[in-house]
Design a protein around this motif. Structure first.
Motif, short mmCIF file in Angstrom:
data_model
loop_
_atom_site.label_atom_id
_atom_site.label_comp_id
_atom_site.label_asym_id
_atom_site.label_seq_id
_atom_site.Cartn_x
_atom_site.Cartn_y
_atom_site.Cartn_z
N VAL A 7 44.02 32.70 34.93
CA VAL A 7 44.07 34.25 35.30
C VAL A 7 42.80 35.01 34.79
CG1 VAL A 7 45.22 34.84 32.95
CG2 VAL A 7 45.75 36.27 34.98
N ILE A 8 42.47 36.01 35.56
CA ILE A 8 41.45 36.84 35.30
C ILE A 8 41.71 38.20 35.33
CG2 ILE A 8 39.04 37.44 36.20
CD1 ILE A 8 38.76 34.72 37.30
N MET A 9 41.67 39.01 34.15
CA MET A 9 42.16 40.49 34.11
C MET A 9 40.61 41.22 34.06
SD MET A 9 45.25 40.14 31.53
CE MET A 9 46.17 38.79 31.48
N TRP A 17 36.59 44.78 42.20
CA TRP A 17 35.99 43.72 41.39
C TRP A 17 36.66 42.51 41.65
CZ3 TRP A 17 39.06 40.51 38.41
CH2 TRP A 17 40.49 40.86 38.27
N LYS A 18 37.51 42.41 42.53
CA LYS A 18 38.05 40.89 42.94
C LYS A 18 37.30 40.16 44.07
CE LYS A 18 42.85 42.24 41.79
NZ LYS A 18 44.25 42.56 42.45
N LEU A 19 36.67 41.04 44.73
CA LEU A 19 35.94 40.53 45.96
C LEU A 19 34.84 39.55 45.79
CD1 LEU A 19 35.36 43.96 48.09
CD2 LEU A 19 36.92 41.91 48.52
N PRO A 20 33.99 39.79 44.50
CA PRO A 20 32.92 38.50 44.21
C PRO A 20 33.62 37.39 43.95
CG PRO A 20 32.45 40.91 43.13
CD PRO A 20 33.69 41.04 43.81
N TRP A 21 34.97 37.61 43.43
CA TRP A 21 35.53 36.17 42.89
C TRP A 21 36.11 35.52 43.98
CZ3 TRP A 21 35.28 34.37 38.10
CH2 TRP A 21 34.99 35.18 36.88
N VAL A 38 44.71 45.41 35.10
CA VAL A 38 45.54 46.18 34.09
C VAL A 38 45.11 47.74 34.24
CG1 VAL A 38 46.05 46.29 31.85
CG2 VAL A 38 45.86 44.21 32.86
N SER A 39 46.02 48.38 34.23
CA SER A 39 45.87 49.79 34.13
C SER A 39 44.93 50.43 33.35
CB SER A 39 47.18 50.86 34.44
OG SER A 39 47.02 52.07 34.10
N PRO A 40 43.86 51.20 33.48
CA PRO A 40 42.81 51.19 32.68
C PRO A 40 43.42 52.55 31.80
CG PRO A 40 42.03 52.11 34.90
CD PRO A 40 43.16 51.14 34.90
#
Length: 70
Positions: A7-9, A17-21, A38-40
């Motif tokens: 899992v990556i949070m 931020w998910k796109l490059p992964w 996770v809600s900042p």
């Protein structure tokens, strides 16, 4: 990447931020769609809301464990 995270949070306000992964499809977290935001508001400011942030983190880890056991 070498440790193959389950899992990556991230605590970003949006999901960009998910796109490059996505290019690392061999990583279990990417493969099983366990890139979690996770809600900042819950985790970036210490206070009573931090408990709700920790709950989100724990639920995400629990979900990753269920996927890993399948």
């Amino acid at each position: 990447l070498a440790r193959k995270p389950q899992v990556i949070m991230n605590g970003e306000a949006d999901n960009a931020w998910k796109l490059p992964w996505q290019r690392f499809s061999i990583v279990p977290a990417v493969k099983h769609h366990l890139l979690v935001t996770v809600s900042p508001d819950l985790i970036h400011r210490p206070g009573p809301r931090l408990i709700a942030g920790v709950r989100e983190i724990c639920l995400s880890i629990h979900q990753a464990r269920k996927v890993a056991l399948q």
